[in-house]
Design an enzyme around this catalytic site. Structure first.
Site, PDB file in Angstrom:
ATOM      1  N   PHE A 150      15.353  14.674  21.778  1.00  0.00           N
ATOM      2  CA  PHE A 150      15.444  13.976  20.496  1.00  0.00           C
ATOM      3  C   PHE A 150      15.680  14.897  19.313  1.00  0.00           C
ATOM      4  O   PHE A 150      16.095  14.446  18.252  1.00  0.00           O
ATOM      5  CB  PHE A 150      14.163  13.148  20.247  1.00  0.00           C
ATOM      6  N   LYS A 175      23.414  11.299  28.498  1.00  0.00           N
ATOM      7  CA  LYS A 175      22.247  10.432  28.420  1.00  0.00           C
ATOM      8  C   LYS A 175      21.565  10.793  27.108  1.00  0.00           C
ATOM      9  O   LYS A 175      20.872  11.794  26.990  1.00  0.00           O
ATOM     10  CB  LYS A 175      21.321  10.664  29.619  1.00  0.00           C
ATOM     11  N   CYS A 284      12.802  24.313  19.722  1.00  0.00           N
ATOM     12  CA  CYS A 284      12.333  25.294  20.696  1.00  0.00           C
ATOM     13  C   CYS A 284      12.459  26.722  20.178  1.00  0.00           C
ATOM     14  O   CYS A 284      11.979  27.645  20.826  1.00  0.00           O
ATOM     15  CB  CYS A 284      13.072  25.144  22.023  1.00  0.00           C
ATOM     16  N   GLU A 385       3.059  24.353  23.985  1.00  0.00           N
ATOM     17  CA  GLU A 385       3.958  23.917  22.915  1.00  0.00           C
ATOM     18  C   GLU A 385       3.404  22.677  22.229  1.00  0.00           C
ATOM     19  O   GLU A 385       3.127  21.666  22.873  1.00  0.00           O
ATOM     20  CB  GLU A 385       5.350  23.630  23.493  1.00  0.00           C
TER      21      GLU A 385
END
Length: 504
Positions: A150, A175, A284, A385
């Site tokens: 996302f 996708k 990230c 994370e």
């Protein structure tokens, strides 16, 4: 009335027959902007079929024609930069500057892909043995799948995945992320309406993990690029590889910075503010953990808190906003649970971003800057994370202690050092486990001409996205050996054959 979007197969948008719809929210207001389908298995299969049919002709189009289309496509993206940035900002929550950066990071790899004429060149050698010549070519794979997260709805599908894949002659099934699909859908509309690409070159579905696993099993899909959590990445890598596919799985991170006492402190704090709180920490390459030498730790934390508190938190598409909301109510709740866990584990909460309310946007998904100090190695909050605007400070006495602590983390996406000492900088560059390394650089993301090269539990695969790795991933080698007979060779070959026949 909520707008219902469809899925795109063979260049046409279709109404899904699914009975399940997934909401897409405006992160600043909490309002539902649209609903997208959880496509059925048959609809996912139809996307694969369209891509497979399109591959037969697209792969035969000349490289020069593909390059011309990509040059034009790059200009289309530039022309629609502001439109796409606003849409990204609304559905995801990035401020406008960050959303523009998301789109620009789709444009840059497109420019890289325009070099495909040289990027795909193979190797050749005359006279390998007498009269024999050998050449290795790079050729396309076929249908490739992209499973998208996302947090970068423009950059990841339309920068990391599509440009090099189609430039090399492949076709694509995306996708899209169900939480933030609208930016990618709008780009795909432009791809056909203004880009002029043949139908079926890129197809798009939204679905659950169950239907997306069709992409991992179907023999027509030759390669899979994934970005997401380590747990899901491991499954995708294992399942797709077991079905004979190439896989790139970019997964979680817990990037650390090592701040030494000789650093330029204010510049260091500014860089960490930008890297930690940019995109509300939902990337990230965020820098959530700062390992600080004890001699300057108190000054560092005080300055970090001061600058974090000065950030304007607000509506993502307000031009003055520095920190926008996170993507959803569920994600906000997850971040707040991590903050509580940090408290429970004994970290010192210096700044608490929970319960933040933005006037006029009371239903938005906001989390303010949050800082923990005295985070120790055994605390999960400092090792897992969080994917939110949370900074965790770990204190060390020496460079060596800091490096050891950083390398003990299971993730190794990026790592950074702030110092003016050339020796320590070089030792860090040499010894850190991080795949992308910054020396006085808070976000060491390379340009598209180099690979995005995470290590350890941050990546599963052999070839990374972008750079030369990306070209190799989306192509396979074909090695051709040639030999031509001259008249003397023909006569000799015939004579030898006739002699053999006579003897027999």
């Amino acid at each position: 009335m909520t707008v219902r979007k469809g899925y795109c197969v063979n260049g046409e948008w279709k109404e899904s027959q699914s009975g399940k719809w997934m909401p897409v929210t405006n992160s600043s207001t909490g309002e539902v902007m649209a609903e997208v389908p959880c496509c059925t298995s048959e609809e996912v299969l139809s996307a694969i079929e369209a891509a497979n049919e399109a591959f037969q002709s697209w792969s035969q189009i000349s490289l020069s024609k593909r390059t011309q289309l990509l040059f034009h496509w790059r200009n289309v993206l530039v022309e629609h930069l502001e439109e796409l940035a606003l849409l990204c900002s609304k559905e995801l929550g990035k401020n406008l500057d960050e959303a523009r950066g998301d789109v620009l990071k789709a444009i840059e790899p497109t420019e890289h892909a325009c070099s495909i004429m040289t990027l795909m060149q193979g190797d050749g050698l005359l006279q390998v043995t007498t009269g024999f010549d050998t050449t290795t070519y790079r050729v396309p794979l076929g249908v490739v799948a992209g499973i998208v997260p996302f947090n970068f709805p423009a950059m990841i599908p339309w920068g990391w995945m599509v440009p090099l894949a189609i430039a090399a002659g492949n076709t694509v099934v995306l996708k899209a992320a169900s939480q933030t699909p609208l930016t990618s859908m709008r780009i795909l509309e432009l791809f056909y309406e203004e880009g002029g690409f043949p139908k079926g070159v890129v197809n798009l579905v939204t679905c659950s993990r169950v239907e997306s696993e069709i992409l991992l099993r179907d023999p027509r899909v030759k390669a899979v690029t994934f970005v997401g959590t380590t747990e899901v990445g491991k499954r995708i890598y294992s399942l797709a590889a077991a079905n004979g596919k190439r896989v790139q799985a970019q997964t979680e991170a817990k990037n650390h910075a090592l701040v030494l006492e000789d650093c330029d402190l204010e510049s260091t704090v500014n860089a960490i503010i930008n890297s930690t709180y940019g995109c509300a920490g939902m990337r990230c390459m965020a820098l959530p953990v700062v390992v600080v030498q004890e001699s300057i730790a108190d000054r560092f934390v005080a300055m970090l808190k001061q600058k974090a508190m000065a950030m304007k938190v607000g509506c993502a598409y307000d031009p003055d906003t520095k920190l926008g909301p996170v993507v959803s109510a569920a994600h906000r709740e997850r971040i707040c649970q991590w903050i509580q866990r940090g408290i429970d584990e004994g970290a010192q909460l210096v700044l608490d971003g929970r319960d933040l309310v933005v006037p006029g946007y009371e239903n938005g998904f906001f989390v303010g800057p949050t800082i923990f100090d005295h985070v120790t190695e055994e605390m999960s909050v400092g090792n897992r994370e969080i994917f939110g605007p949370v900074t965790l400070v770990k204190r060390v006495k020496t460079f060596e202690e800091g490096l050891r602590l950083m390398n003990a983390n299971p993730f190794a996406n990026g790592s950074v050092i702030f110092t003016q000492n050339g020796y320590y900088a070089r030792q860090f560059e040499l010894l850190t486990d991080g795949g992308m390394v910054g020396i006085n650089v808070g976000i060491p993301v390379p340009s598209a001409y180099f690979p995005f090269s995470g290590n350890k539990d941050s990546f599963f695969g052999d070839l990374h996205v972008l750079g030369k790795d990306g070209v190799r991933f989306y192509t396979r080698a074909k090695t051709v050996t040639r030999h031509w007979y001259d008249e003397h060779s023909k006569r000799k070959a015939i004579s030898t054959w006739e002699g053999t026949v006579e003897r027999e």
